[in-house]
Design an enzyme around this catalytic site. Structure first.
Site, PDB file in Angstrom:
ATOM      1  N   LYS A   9       0.798  -1.226   0.000  1.00 49.09           N
ATOM      2  CA  LYS A   9       0.000   0.000   0.000  1.00 49.09           C
ATOM      3  C   LYS A   9       0.829   1.273   0.000  1.00 49.09           C
ATOM      4  O   LYS A   9       0.513   2.224  -0.685  1.00 49.09           O
ATOM      5  CB  LYS A   9      -0.946   0.019   1.206  1.00 49.09           C
ATOM      6  N   ASN A  10       1.884   1.295   0.765  1.00 52.56           N
ATOM      7  CA  ASN A  10       2.652   2.523   0.953  1.00 52.56           C
ATOM      8  C   ASN A  10       3.770   2.629  -0.084  1.00 52.56           C
ATOM      9  O   ASN A  10       4.947   2.555   0.245  1.00 52.56           O
ATOM     10  CB  ASN A  10       3.224   2.561   2.373  1.00 52.56           C
ATOM     11  N   CYS A  11       3.381   2.816  -1.345  1.00 55.59           N
ATOM     12  CA  CYS A  11       4.356   2.876  -2.434  1.00 55.59           C
ATOM     13  C   CYS A  11       3.825   3.839  -3.486  1.00 55.59           C
ATOM     14  O   CYS A  11       2.700   3.689  -3.962  1.00 55.59           O
ATOM     15  CB  CYS A  11       4.554   1.484  -3.016  1.00 55.59           C
ATOM     16  N   ASP A  12       4.632   4.816  -3.847  1.00 60.52           N
ATOM     17  CA  ASP A  12       4.200   5.818  -4.825  1.00 60.52           C
ATOM     18  C   ASP A  12       3.896   5.218  -6.192  1.00 60.52           C
ATOM     19  O   ASP A  12       2.950   5.623  -6.856  1.00 60.52           O
ATOM     20  CB  ASP A  12       5.254   6.909  -4.969  1.00 60.52           C
TER      21      ASP A  12
END
Length: 115
Positions: A9-12
């Site tokens: 989830k935490n990925c640009d």
């Protein structure tokens, strides 16, 4: 046909892929490596299809933080072991759509998915 988008989830780069797929109206399920991991059979299938070199994210912080001994002498078996232990070492996103695998996000490639 529903695609499956694999990543964290935490990925640009993941955010770019979600936005593109949503705007293009491409249906997909999301598989979060952080929560669900990745099973050996799936990863080995990807490696057979794409090669471990394509999948192993050597540029990411997870890989860079590995001890030098873990980074040395990487072959297919070692790469699979590393990616299973820490799935954030798999390049993102991996998109399974129409029987094909796409690694990374490229708008021009994703644009062909809705054709």
């Amino acid at each position: 046909m529903t695609a499956t988008l694999y990543g964290i989830k935490n990925c640009d780069t993941m955010k770019k892929a979600w936005t593109f797929l949503d705007q293009a109206g491409v249906a997909y399920d999301f598989h979060d490596y952080k929560k669900a991991g990745i099973d050996r059979a799936t990863l080995e299938g990807w490696v057979r299809q794409l090669g471990w070199e394509v999948l192993l994210n050597r540029a990411g912080t997870t890989f860079k933080k590995l001890p030098d001994a873990d980074k040395a002498g990487i072959d297919e078996a070692k790469a699979i072991t590393l990616m299973l232990a820490q799935p954030s070492m798999i390049k993102r996103p991996v998109l399974h759509h129409g029987g094909k695998l796409y690694v990374g996000f490229k708008p021009e490639t994703y644009a062909q998915l809705s054709d």
